[in-house]
Write a protein that holds these residues in place. Structure first.
Motif, PDB file in Angstrom:
ATOM      1  N   UNK A   1       0.828  -1.200   0.000  1.00  0.00           N
ATOM      2  CA  UNK A   1       0.000   0.000   0.000  1.00  0.00           C
ATOM      3  C   UNK A   1       0.867   1.258   0.000  1.00  0.00           C
ATOM      4  N   UNK A   2       0.401   2.291  -0.685  1.00  0.00           N
ATOM      5  CA  UNK A   2       1.110   3.573  -0.676  1.00  0.00           C
ATOM      6  C   UNK A   2       1.328   4.030   0.762  1.00  0.00           C
ATOM      7  N   UNK A   3       2.551   4.431   1.066  1.00  0.00           N
ATOM      8  CA  UNK A   3       2.991   4.935   2.371  1.00  0.00           C
ATOM      9  C   UNK A   3       3.076   3.863   3.461  1.00  0.00           C
ATOM     10  N   UNK A   4       2.281   2.783   3.367  1.00  0.00           N
ATOM     11  CA  UNK A   4       2.135   1.840   4.476  1.00  0.00           C
ATOM     12  C   UNK A   4       2.637   0.432   4.192  1.00  0.00           C
ATOM     13  N   UNK A   5       3.100   0.152   2.963  1.00  0.00           N
ATOM     14  CA  UNK A   5       3.548  -1.201   2.639  1.00  0.00           C
ATOM     15  C   UNK A   5       4.828  -1.550   3.379  1.00  0.00           C
ATOM     16  N   UNK A   6       4.829  -2.657   4.107  1.00  0.00           N
ATOM     17  CA  UNK A   6       5.958  -3.005   4.965  1.00  0.00           C
ATOM     18  C   UNK A   6       7.003  -3.822   4.216  1.00  0.00           C
ATOM     19  N   UNK A   7       8.133  -4.037   4.881  1.00  0.00           N
ATOM     20  CA  UNK A   7       9.277  -4.750   4.332  1.00  0.00           C
ATOM     21  C   UNK A   7       8.984  -6.251   4.210  1.00  0.00           C
ATOM     22  N   UNK A   8       9.636  -6.913   3.239  1.00  0.00           N
ATOM     23  CA  UNK A   8       9.811  -8.362   3.230  1.00  0.00           C
ATOM     24  C   UNK A   8      11.305  -8.596   3.387  1.00  0.00           C
ATOM     25  N   UNK A   9      11.691  -9.301   4.430  1.00  0.00           N
ATOM     26  CA  UNK A   9      13.091  -9.482   4.752  1.00  0.00           C
ATOM     27  C   UNK A   9      13.785 -10.380   3.717  1.00  0.00           C
ATOM     28  N   UNK A  10      15.122 -10.376   3.745  1.00  0.00           N
ATOM     29  CA  UNK A  10      15.899 -11.228   2.853  1.00  0.00           C
ATOM     30  C   UNK A  10      15.653 -12.703   3.201  1.00  0.00           C
ATOM     31  N   UNK A  11      15.304 -13.496   2.195  1.00  0.00           N
ATOM     32  CA  UNK A  11      15.002 -14.903   2.440  1.00  0.00           C
ATOM     33  C   UNK A  11      15.071 -15.700   1.146  1.00  0.00           C
ATOM     34  N   UNK A  12      14.988 -17.010   1.288  1.00  0.00           N
ATOM     35  CA  UNK A  12      14.800 -17.946   0.176  1.00  0.00           C
ATOM     36  C   UNK A  12      13.468 -18.650   0.400  1.00  0.00           C
ATOM     37  N   UNK A  13      12.665 -18.769  -0.625  1.00  0.00           N
ATOM     38  CA  UNK A  13      11.367 -19.416  -0.444  1.00  0.00           C
ATOM     39  C   UNK A  13      11.503 -20.901  -0.138  1.00  0.00           C
TER      40      UNK A  13
END
Length: 265
Positions: free
Chosen positions: A99-111
């Motif tokens: 979301x604009x302004x509110x989209x949070x991080x996805x940390x570094x990972x492997x699926x």
């Protein structure tokens, strides 16, 4: 849609493929018309940020006709069949919103690190294919990929249960610094209708979206039917237990959707 020999070589070398213009604007309109309804649903599959903005709508193919068709679309399923060497099923289905302004991080990972540890998936014979529903730019939280990192295999990871609303097996800073120093970072940007394919062991992340434009990406995590999960720790709507091979829809299926009906639902 079949991948060329050059594209197959690139995927093997880099661990990802960026394919622009796979779907038309009319096809994207037919799909995105159902997003306001989905985002307004109060169901356990729809996860939200602390602000209330939608973060992920899991298993949307089960409660949305347009997203069911996306999950069976030959332009998404056939290239994965080609790379994995046979029939595939949907291991996981996500609509990820920033979301604009509110989209949070996805940390570094492997699926695959998560799929192996949490779901008992035997081998990395699974991968993601992502469809951009919006233009993805440097200003709205694009996916970051470390090219070639899939060749490292499954890396040591810690189970992060606190950083965001979604638990992940994440990689430490030293590992990311080493990999990025050796391979660089690719920012996956493109117009709506573009498709990104990436190996299940590729190291990836995305930054918060503090810009004024939101972005939405659909992720199909497809697994070879012989490689289905063996453990059932997570809810079924996160890690599916129907291992039936996907039967693809007609190529023009999205253009057959009744627009007025889709918009009104």
């Amino acid at each position: 849609m079949k991948l060329t020999d050059d594209q197959l070589r690139q995927f093997d070398e880099l661990g990802y493929l960026m394919l622009p213009g796979v779907f038309s604007a009319d096809e994207m309109d037919a799909v995105t018309a159902d997003l306001p309804r989905i985002y307004g649903l109060e169901r356990e599959e729809v996860w939200r940020e602390s602000t209330g903005a939608v973060r992920t709508a899991f298993a949307a193919h089960r409660y949305s006709e347009p997203f069911d068709l996306i999950g069976r679309h030959p332009r998404l399923v056939e290239p994965v069949r080609q790379l994995l060497g046979g029939d595939v099923y949907i291991h996981q289905y996500k609509i990820n919103a920033k979301a604009a302004f509110d989209g949070d991080v996805w940390q570094w990972h492997q699926d695959y690190g998560t799929w192996a540890r949490d779901d008992g998936m035997p081998e990395p014979r699974a991968m993601n294919i992502a469809l951009f529903l919006d233009d993805v730019t440097e200003f709205n939280g694009p996916l970051w990929i470390i090219p070639g990192s899939h060749r490292e295999g499954v890396l040591e990871a810690g189970h992060d249960l606190k950083t965001t609303s979604y638990p992940l097996w994440t990689l430490d800073r030293e590992t990311i610094t080493r990999l990025a120093g050796a391979h660089g970072i690719f920012s996956a940007k493109g117009k709506a209708g573009s498709v990104l394919m990436f190996h299940s062991n590729i190291v990836h992340a995305s930054s918060p979206n503090i810009g004024p434009w939101g972005r939405t990406i659909v992720y199909l995590s497809l697994c070879h039917v012989d490689n289905h999960i063996r453990e059932f720790k997570r809810p079924e709507w996160i890690a599916h237990r129907d291992f039936t091979a996907i039967e693809t829809a007609p190529d023009d299926c999205l253009l057959r959707l009744p627009r007025a009906t889709v918009a009104a639902e």
